[in-house]
Motif scaffolding. Sequence first.
Motif, PDB file in Angstrom:
ATOM      1  N   UNK A 182       0.799  -1.226   0.000  1.00  0.00           N
ATOM      2  CA  UNK A 182       0.000   0.000   0.000  1.00  0.00           C
ATOM      3  C   UNK A 182       0.838   1.285   0.000  1.00  0.00           C
ATOM      4  N   UNK A 183       1.952   1.360   0.755  1.00  0.00           N
ATOM      5  CA  UNK A 183       2.758   2.589   0.687  1.00  0.00           C
ATOM      6  C   UNK A 183       3.210   2.915  -0.735  1.00  0.00           C
ATOM      7  N   UNK A 184       3.453   1.890  -1.560  1.00  0.00           N
ATOM      8  CA  UNK A 184       3.823   2.127  -2.956  1.00  0.00           C
ATOM      9  C   UNK A 184       2.602   2.408  -3.813  1.00  0.00           C
ATOM     10  N   UNK A 185       1.576   1.562  -3.720  1.00  0.00           N
ATOM     11  CA  UNK A 185       0.404   1.715  -4.589  1.00  0.00           C
ATOM     12  C   UNK A 185      -0.334   3.027  -4.339  1.00  0.00           C
ATOM     13  N   UNK A 186      -0.297   3.533  -3.084  1.00  0.00           N
ATOM     14  CA  UNK A 186      -0.987   4.789  -2.777  1.00  0.00           C
ATOM     15  C   UNK A 186      -0.312   5.997  -3.412  1.00  0.00           C
ATOM     16  N   UNK A 187       0.948   5.845  -3.817  1.00  0.00           N
ATOM     17  CA  UNK A 187       1.670   6.945  -4.464  1.00  0.00           C
ATOM     18  C   UNK A 187       1.460   6.955  -5.977  1.00  0.00           C
ATOM     19  N   UNK A 188       0.889   5.878  -6.515  1.00  0.00           N
ATOM     20  CA  UNK A 188       0.738   5.726  -7.959  1.00  0.00           C
ATOM     21  C   UNK A 188      -0.671   6.081  -8.407  1.00  0.00           C
ATOM     22  N   UNK A 189      -0.826   6.477  -9.682  1.00  0.00           N
ATOM     23  CA  UNK A 189      -2.170   6.780 -10.194  1.00  0.00           C
ATOM     24  C   UNK A 189      -3.049   5.539 -10.163  1.00  0.00           C
ATOM     25  N   UNK A 190      -4.289   5.718  -9.744  1.00  0.00           N
ATOM     26  CA  UNK A 190      -5.245   4.618  -9.745  1.00  0.00           C
ATOM     27  C   UNK A 190      -6.162   4.708 -10.940  1.00  0.00           C
ATOM     28  N   UNK A 191      -7.087   3.770 -11.022  1.00  0.00           N
ATOM     29  CA  UNK A 191      -8.049   3.770 -12.121  1.00  0.00           C
ATOM     30  C   UNK A 191      -9.076   4.856 -11.879  1.00  0.00           C
ATOM     31  N   UNK A 192      -9.224   5.754 -12.836  1.00  0.00           N
ATOM     32  CA  UNK A 192     -10.147   6.878 -12.669  1.00  0.00           C
ATOM     33  C   UNK A 192     -11.538   6.591 -13.221  1.00  0.00           C
ATOM     34  N   UNK A 193     -11.717   5.485 -13.946  1.00  0.00           N
ATOM     35  CA  UNK A 193     -13.010   5.179 -14.542  1.00  0.00           C
ATOM     36  C   UNK A 193     -14.042   4.843 -13.470  1.00  0.00           C
ATOM     37  N   UNK A 194     -15.259   5.352 -13.675  1.00  0.00           N
ATOM     38  CA  UNK A 194     -16.380   5.005 -12.819  1.00  0.00           C
ATOM     39  C   UNK A 194     -16.909   3.646 -13.255  1.00  0.00           C
ATOM     40  N   UNK A 195     -16.877   2.685 -12.335  1.00  0.00           N
ATOM     41  CA  UNK A 195     -17.300   1.325 -12.674  1.00  0.00           C
ATOM     42  C   UNK A 195     -18.792   1.108 -12.491  1.00  0.00           C
ATOM     43  N   UNK A 196     -19.518   2.175 -12.168  1.00  0.00           N
ATOM     44  CA  UNK A 196     -20.960   2.055 -12.004  1.00  0.00           C
ATOM     45  C   UNK A 196     -21.338   1.701 -10.576  1.00  0.00           C
ATOM     46  N   UNK A 197     -22.633   1.575 -10.356  1.00  0.00           N
ATOM     47  CA  UNK A 197     -23.141   1.276  -9.019  1.00  0.00           C
ATOM     48  C   UNK A 197     -24.226   0.214  -9.115  1.00  0.00           C
ATOM     49  N   UNK A 198     -24.685  -0.208  -7.947  1.00  0.00           N
ATOM     50  CA  UNK A 198     -25.814  -1.122  -7.892  1.00  0.00           C
ATOM     51  C   UNK A 198     -25.436  -2.576  -8.084  1.00  0.00           C
ATOM     52  N   UNK A 199     -26.477  -3.376  -8.316  1.00  0.00           N
ATOM     53  CA  UNK A 199     -26.313  -4.817  -8.413  1.00  0.00           C
ATOM     54  C   UNK A 199     -25.438  -5.268  -9.557  1.00  0.00           C
ATOM     55  N   UNK A 200     -25.451  -4.530 -10.660  1.00  0.00           N
ATOM     56  CA  UNK A 200     -24.620  -4.931 -11.802  1.00  0.00           C
ATOM     57  C   UNK A 200     -23.139  -4.851 -11.451  1.00  0.00           C
ATOM     58  N   UNK A 201     -22.770  -3.800 -10.747  1.00  0.00           N
ATOM     59  CA  UNK A 201     -21.377  -3.641 -10.308  1.00  0.00           C
ATOM     60  C   UNK A 201     -20.980  -4.787  -9.384  1.00  0.00           C
ATOM     61  N   UNK A 202     -21.870  -5.130  -8.446  1.00  0.00           N
ATOM     62  CA  UNK A 202     -21.578  -6.218  -7.514  1.00  0.00           C
ATOM     63  C   UNK A 202     -21.516  -7.558  -8.230  1.00  0.00           C
ATOM     64  N   UNK A 203     -22.426  -7.773  -9.176  1.00  0.00           N
ATOM     65  CA  UNK A 203     -22.441  -9.024  -9.929  1.00  0.00           C
ATOM     66  C   UNK A 203     -21.142  -9.220 -10.701  1.00  0.00           C
TER      67      UNK A 203
END
Length: 285
Positions: free
Chosen positions: A124-145
């Motif tokens: 985590x100390x390394x990954x928190x310094x790096x850019x993450x995925x900025x795309x919105x993956x959506x919400x609701x049951x489809x996201x969970x599925x």
Amino acid sequence: MAEGSANGGAGTEPCKPQAAGYGWSDLIIAGLIFVFSQWAAVLIYGFFGGSMPSADAEGAGYLRGRYLAVVYVIAMALCVTLLALYGRIMGRSARLTFRAPGWASPIRLLCGYLLLWCFSIAVEPLSSLLPGRSDDMGTGGWFLLTSIVAAPIFEEIIFRGFLTGGMRRAYGGVAAWIWPTVVFAAVHIAPAGIVTAFAGGLVLGFYYLRYRSLVLVIMLHALNNMTACFLEVAGAGDVTVRDLAGGTWVATAIYAACGVISVAALARMYVLVRRIKKDDCIAKE
């Protein structure tokens, strides 16, 4: 079957050649198939009228989640089909094993689950310094599925079943443990995701090599994603251990403890996977 048949000695049955496992070029081609399948899935769904909803559309989060879920399932189904077809054409075999995880599966799942999070916290100390995925993956049951059901099933079949299983047959345990994990991490694209996926992939790859059960690693992957989804829904998806500890020495102690455990676990995993040899032949029935 006579004992020692794999050696073809006196009084034993000779072994017969198997279909070849995955080589280095096959690993690259499999990664390209994975990427191509995602691109093709967008075109296929678009042909039937599916399109990404606009950000200002009513219920955009739900609609985006549904769109991404359908595209993901199409892509992964296409990828599995193409990998199987490629293997048949090229004479490659991974021998996917869906055997039951065994009586000790609750203990193994708990240990694997804790290792996944221990590894994730350690990097985590390394990954928190790096850019993450900025795309919105959506919400609701489809996201969970998608996160809890589709992703664990398809990704474990592809990366652990086809790639790890195929590399094990051709090169033995160490290559099968490391290189499919590299590909698994690379397809996550975002630098932070690559680091976390590589750490988690080492645990999942070890579990598949150790217990030869896709059922077990699918369940482990699903449990990990379920926890991540819970944190995301709770609004703590981007919260780090340092945030929770207020940047105090407690965070440093947690990182250090997880780091020590992860290094010790990696050393033990390496010793065990090193004993796994490639499959040159199978005993003749």
